[in-house]
Design an enzyme around this catalytic site. Sequence first.
Site, PDB file in Angstrom:
ATOM      1  N   LYS A  39      54.497  15.934  -0.737  1.00  0.00           N
ATOM      2  CA  LYS A  39      55.561  15.210  -0.048  1.00  0.00           C
ATOM      3  C   LYS A  39      56.445  16.235   0.615  1.00  0.00           C
ATOM      4  O   LYS A  39      56.503  17.392   0.182  1.00  0.00           O
ATOM      5  CB  LYS A  39      56.369  14.380  -1.049  1.00  0.00           C
TER       6      LYS A  39
HETATM    7  N1  GLU Z   1      54.473   8.018   2.391  1.00  0.00           N
HETATM    8  C1  GLU Z   1      53.448   7.118   1.973  1.00  0.00           C
HETATM    9  C2  GLU Z   1      53.358   7.076   0.468  1.00  0.00           C
HETATM   10  O1  GLU Z   1      54.298   7.339  -0.209  1.00  0.00           O
HETATM   11  C3  GLU Z   1      52.126   7.377   2.677  1.00  0.00           C
HETATM   12  C4  GLU Z   1      51.515   8.714   2.434  1.00  0.00           C
HETATM   13  C5  GLU Z   1      50.296   8.980   3.319  1.00  0.00           C
HETATM   14  O2  GLU Z   1      49.890   8.085   4.040  1.00  0.00           O
HETATM   15  O3  GLU Z   1      49.786  10.093   3.245  1.00  0.00           O
HETATM   16  O4  GLU Z   1      52.361   6.701  -0.095  1.00  0.00           O
END
Ligand code: GLU
Length: 419
Positions: free
Chosen positions: A107
């Site tokens: 993240k």
């Molecule tokens: N931000 C989204 C999540 O928390 C998507 C992550 C992604 O698609 O890589 O799952």
Amino acid sequence: MTVYNGPVFEMAAKQFEVIADYLSIPEDERGRLLMPKRAVAVSCPIHRDDGTTAVFEGYRVQHHLTLGPTKGGTRFAASVDLGEVAALAIWMSWKCALVGLPYGGAKGGISVDPSSLSRRELEALSRRYMQEMIPFVGPHTDVMAPDMGTNEQIMAWFMDTYSMYQGQTVAEIVTGKPVSAGGTLGRREATGRGVAHLVSRAADELRMRLNGATAAVQGFGNVGSITALELHNKGVKVVAVSDHTGALHRPAGLDIPRLVEHAASRGSLEGYSKEHGLDAEDLLSLPCDVLVPAAVERVIDAKLASNLRCRILAEGANGPTTPEADQVLERRREEIFLIPDILCNSGGVVVSYFEWVQDLQRLFWEEEEVMRREYQVLDRAFDQVSARSKRDNVFNRTAAMAIGVERVRGAKETRGLFP
Ligand code: GLU
């Protein structure tokens, strides 16, 4: 003490301890599973429109590299800090493993309120952030995506910035891009569609009819708005919605298609109606069949967990429920069917994976194909979580997290510890 100190990281660590105890993982193996592999903090300077220079702090945390590249969104919010980003990266790992994707979790984020920037400033900050991250990311190292406060346009700027430095288009460096720039059909809708699909699976288990059932949705960004729309299309009366500007409540059901249009053109729910006002705090304890927290972490504490009056709790957000609240939900598991976050919102990263695969192969699928495969992956994970919770008589969070943690642990064991 770790560099990740903070309430959200502590929450992820506590959740992990519960699962590690349940799985009887020896103490000396736990740190290797929980602690992030890498964390990067960068300063992102930009020129403001008024001619001054401003610096924003950006982060990226890559949790584990055992199963492939890391994968995860990028959050632009004033509250972002290293601990929050690390917790969200850890949750991405359990999520990807649960649904069987060949990724570790990651993240990233910038501590900034994106609504305080002009479009030009937002573009400058997005590009500078990606440029600072170039040494640490790559289509086979770490693949970014959207999260709270970011969108398709920002992903296009990320992709363009990375590509300009490589001297060629590298679409597979980020997912959640516009279809016009190498994105996949069905990514924008993927998370909300997945939430609604899993709600209908839960309703089947409970022999509950969704047509005519009621729902309340907290958060009206990409996840909340599409979930509300999908539920509405299934005949659910969405009686309450909220975002950071306020909440709306109409017992006969809100006009969700109109609300989605309003939010798309105005950027929020603000100014929609004075008639249906509700205290945003009260939304989560409204009596309803389906409750969808789709905003931020830690909104359901132990006290609220005792006061929830829903039949299905579908966690669209990451980490909306504290470990103390989990103890209450575990006791109330006959009353409230929990669809835990790492399952409930996983449709987003599942379709991100499809986007990455399509970009690598330069072969694009029809939207029906994307949706069919998304639901197939979600159904398999839902069945596995259900079977595990019945087998061990545990609630769905424990079942889902245990499957995720076990898979990462299994991969680490098989690969061994280098050198
Ligand atoms: N931000 C989204 C999540 O928390 C998507 C992550 C992604 O698609 O890589 O799952």
